[in-house]
Design a protein around this motif. Structure first.
Motif, PDB file in Angstrom:
ATOM      1  N   ARG A   1      16.352  14.261   5.101  1.00  0.00           N
ATOM      2  CA  ARG A   1      16.727  15.103   6.289  1.00  0.00           C
ATOM      3  C   ARG A   1      15.490  16.488   6.549  1.00  0.00           C
ATOM      4  NH1 ARG A   1      22.274  18.735   6.593  1.00  0.00           N
ATOM      5  NH2 ARG A   1      21.852  20.262   8.152  1.00  0.00           N
ATOM      6  N   PHE A   2      15.128  16.793   5.348  1.00  0.00           N
ATOM      7  CA  PHE A   2      14.080  17.865   5.055  1.00  0.00           C
ATOM      8  C   PHE A   2      12.779  17.102   5.688  1.00  0.00           C
ATOM      9  CE2 PHE A   2      10.098  19.104   3.005  1.00  0.00           C
ATOM     10  CZ  PHE A   2      10.147  20.336   3.162  1.00  0.00           C
ATOM     11  N   MET A   3      12.288  16.142   5.384  1.00  0.00           N
ATOM     12  CA  MET A   3      11.122  15.190   5.822  1.00  0.00           C
ATOM     13  C   MET A   3      11.074  15.067   7.402  1.00  0.00           C
ATOM     14  SD  MET A   3      10.802  12.510   2.938  1.00  0.00           S
ATOM     15  CE  MET A   3       9.657  11.607   3.869  1.00  0.00           C
ATOM     16  N   LYS A   4      12.317  14.881   8.136  1.00  0.00           N
ATOM     17  CA  LYS A   4      12.441  14.558   9.501  1.00  0.00           C
ATOM     18  C   LYS A   4      12.424  16.077  10.066  1.00  0.00           C
ATOM     19  CE  LYS A   4      15.919  12.935  12.860  1.00  0.00           C
ATOM     20  NZ  LYS A   4      17.179  12.367  13.224  1.00  0.00           N
ATOM     21  N   ALA A   5      12.987  16.976   9.660  1.00  0.00           N
ATOM     22  CA  ALA A   5      12.575  18.509  10.151  1.00  0.00           C
ATOM     23  C   ALA A   5      11.452  18.864  10.014  1.00  0.00           C
ATOM     24  CB  ALA A   5      13.733  19.440   9.419  1.00  0.00           C
ATOM     25  N   GLN A   6      10.473  18.239   9.098  1.00  0.00           N
ATOM     26  CA  GLN A   6       9.007  18.626   9.254  1.00  0.00           C
ATOM     27  C   GLN A   6       7.980  17.806   9.663  1.00  0.00           C
ATOM     28  OE1 GLN A   6       8.188  21.467   7.851  1.00  0.00           O
ATOM     29  NE2 GLN A   6      10.012  22.315   7.199  1.00  0.00           N
ATOM     30  N   GLY A   7       8.806  16.690  10.152  1.00  0.00           N
ATOM     31  CA  GLY A   7       7.987  15.718  11.060  1.00  0.00           C
ATOM     32  C   GLY A   7       7.234  14.865  10.050  1.00  0.00           C
ATOM     33  N   ILE A   8       7.767  14.724   8.764  1.00  0.00           N
ATOM     34  CA  ILE A   8       7.149  13.845   7.803  1.00  0.00           C
ATOM     35  C   ILE A   8       7.762  12.351   7.820  1.00  0.00           C
ATOM     36  CG2 ILE A   8       6.783  13.315   5.218  1.00  0.00           C
ATOM     37  CD1 ILE A   8       6.697  16.531   4.895  1.00  0.00           C
ATOM     38  N   PRO A   9       7.004  11.399   8.089  1.00  0.00           N
ATOM     39  CA  PRO A   9       7.544  10.099   8.256  1.00  0.00           C
ATOM     40  C   PRO A   9       7.861   9.619   6.957  1.00  0.00           C
ATOM     41  CG  PRO A   9       5.148   9.866   8.505  1.00  0.00           C
ATOM     42  CD  PRO A   9       5.529  11.334   8.381  1.00  0.00           C
ATOM     43  N   HIS A  10       9.152   8.681   6.991  1.00  0.00           N
ATOM     44  CA  HIS A  10       9.600   7.899   5.864  1.00  0.00           C
ATOM     45  C   HIS A  10       8.470   6.671   5.625  1.00  0.00           C
ATOM     46  CE1 HIS A  10      13.096  10.123   6.725  1.00  0.00           C
ATOM     47  NE2 HIS A  10      13.648   9.861   5.647  1.00  0.00           N
ATOM     48  N   ILE A  11       8.694   6.226   4.324  1.00  0.00           N
ATOM     49  CA  ILE A  11       7.874   4.817   4.166  1.00  0.00           C
ATOM     50  C   ILE A  11       8.847   3.905   3.577  1.00  0.00           C
ATOM     51  CG2 ILE A  11       5.770   5.962   3.476  1.00  0.00           C
ATOM     52  CD1 ILE A  11       6.293   6.045   0.751  1.00  0.00           C
ATOM     53  N   ARG A  12       8.807   2.754   3.975  1.00  0.00           N
ATOM     54  CA  ARG A  12       9.658   1.754   3.377  1.00  0.00           C
ATOM     55  C   ARG A  12       8.971   0.989   2.061  1.00  0.00           C
ATOM     56  NH1 ARG A  12      11.393  -1.650   8.703  1.00  0.00           N
ATOM     57  NH2 ARG A  12      12.535  -0.373   9.821  1.00  0.00           N
ATOM     58  N   LYS A  13       7.946   1.007   1.740  1.00  0.00           N
ATOM     59  CA  LYS A  13       7.598   0.472   0.455  1.00  0.00           C
ATOM     60  C   LYS A  13       6.417   1.313  -0.152  1.00  0.00           C
ATOM     61  CE  LYS A  13       4.839  -3.105   2.695  1.00  0.00           C
ATOM     62  NZ  LYS A  13       4.640  -4.576   2.890  1.00  0.00           N
ATOM     63  N   HIS A  14       6.213   1.136  -1.556  1.00  0.00           N
ATOM     64  CA  HIS A  14       4.787   1.772  -2.190  1.00  0.00           C
ATOM     65  C   HIS A  14       4.658   1.213  -3.418  1.00  0.00           C
ATOM     66  CE1 HIS A  14       2.555   4.524  -4.719  1.00  0.00           C
ATOM     67  NE2 HIS A  14       2.344   5.090  -3.459  1.00  0.00           N
ATOM     68  N   TRP A  15       3.554   0.741  -3.795  1.00  0.00           N
ATOM     69  CA  TRP A  15       3.500  -0.288  -4.975  1.00  0.00           C
ATOM     70  C   TRP A  15       4.156   0.176  -6.171  1.00  0.00           C
ATOM     71  CZ3 TRP A  15       0.779   1.090  -9.359  1.00  0.00           C
ATOM     72  CH2 TRP A  15       0.017   2.247  -9.155  1.00  0.00           C
ATOM     73  N   VAL A  16       4.164   1.472  -6.532  1.00  0.00           N
ATOM     74  CA  VAL A  16       4.736   1.937  -7.804  1.00  0.00           C
ATOM     75  C   VAL A  16       6.433   1.775  -7.860  1.00  0.00           C
ATOM     76  CG1 VAL A  16       5.145   4.101  -8.892  1.00  0.00           C
ATOM     77  CG2 VAL A  16       2.993   3.846  -7.927  1.00  0.00           C
ATOM     78  N   ASP A  17       6.842   2.118  -6.513  1.00  0.00           N
ATOM     79  CA  ASP A  17       8.170   1.599  -6.262  1.00  0.00           C
ATOM     80  C   ASP A  17       8.791   0.157  -6.610  1.00  0.00           C
ATOM     81  OD1 ASP A  17      11.283   2.645  -5.515  1.00  0.00           O
ATOM     82  OD2 ASP A  17      10.669   1.429  -3.936  1.00  0.00           O
TER      83      ASP A  17
END
Length: 237
Positions: free
Chosen positions: A91-107
């Protein structure tokens, strides 16, 4: 089992008594703040967002053996808290215009490990992540003037402290009927995982740690201090 039932009560109570979040705060991250946290918060939001399918499956197997039904309920509530963290960060990221990511190599690495892991191995991975997350969210909280993000870090830090305690008690129960030699081997492996993860998290999130006042030495010191506190919790729960 009585101890586990208290955790069910705790999680339910905590969900009803969350800290206040200033969602109405219109503060926009500065360019410097945004550059500092964007990649980092994307990774942590992704890491918090898990359905816990494999963990739940292992927990069900554990309950069948021990008849500790309260453990399953407590674990479900724990997973819900982790999902709340992901939801609020999102929710915070959306308000700040920060896109979500679906994957990351560490995760991806940690998820693949948990997929074939036992309950104990899964919890060891979780505890490792939560110990380091406690230091990360302290740093993130100090790296911004956003009231929303400061509030979120405050809530997550409160939750993570209890999560470490909850998981440590489970590790204690899983280890108490084994030989000291076997438990020592498990400890060495847990320590190796922890030390390796320390390096990865530092280099993946260095801007946030530095903005939060950490140097590599102080980061290592505080994380290892938390690890040793957890070691005592596991031994004495």
């Amino acid at each position: 089992m009585k101890i586990t039932s208290r955790w069910v009560q705790y999680f339910e109570s905590n969900n009803q008594n969350l800290k206040y979040i200033h969602w109405d705060d219109n503060y926009k991250l500065t360019t410097k703040e945004r550059e500092t946290i964007i990649k980092s918060i994307q990774q942590f939001q992704l890491g918090e967002n898990s359905e816990g399918k494999h963990l739940i499956k292992r927990a069900q197997e554990y309950v069948q053996k021990t008849q500790d039904e309260d453990y399953y309920e407590a674990l479900i509530e724990f997973i819900k808290e982790e999902q709340r963290h992901a939801r609020d960060l999102g929710r915070f990221m959306k308000a700040q215009g920060i896109p979500h990511i679906r994957k990351h190599w560490v995760d991806n690495i940690f998820r693949r490990f948990r997929r074939n892991a036992s309950l104990e191995q899964s919890i060891i991975v979780l505890v490792t992540a939560e110990i380091i997350a406690k230091i990360y969210y302290k740093a993130l909280q100090k790296s911004t003037n956003s009231k929303v993000l400061i509030d979120l870090c405050d809530q997550i830090l409160c939750d993570e402290g209890k999560h470490v305690q909850f998981q440590s008690e489970t590790l204690h129960k899983l280890s108490k009927n084994r030989s000291a030699f076997f438990n020592r081997i498990v400890y060495i492996l847990r320590r190796c995982l922890f030390e390796g993860t320390l390096i990865i998290v530092w280099y993946q999130n260095k801007p946030v740690f530095k903005a939060g006042g950490y140097k590599l030495k102080s980061y290592y010191y505080e994380c290892r201090h938390e690890f040793n506190l957890t070691k005592e919790l596991i031994a004495n729960s």
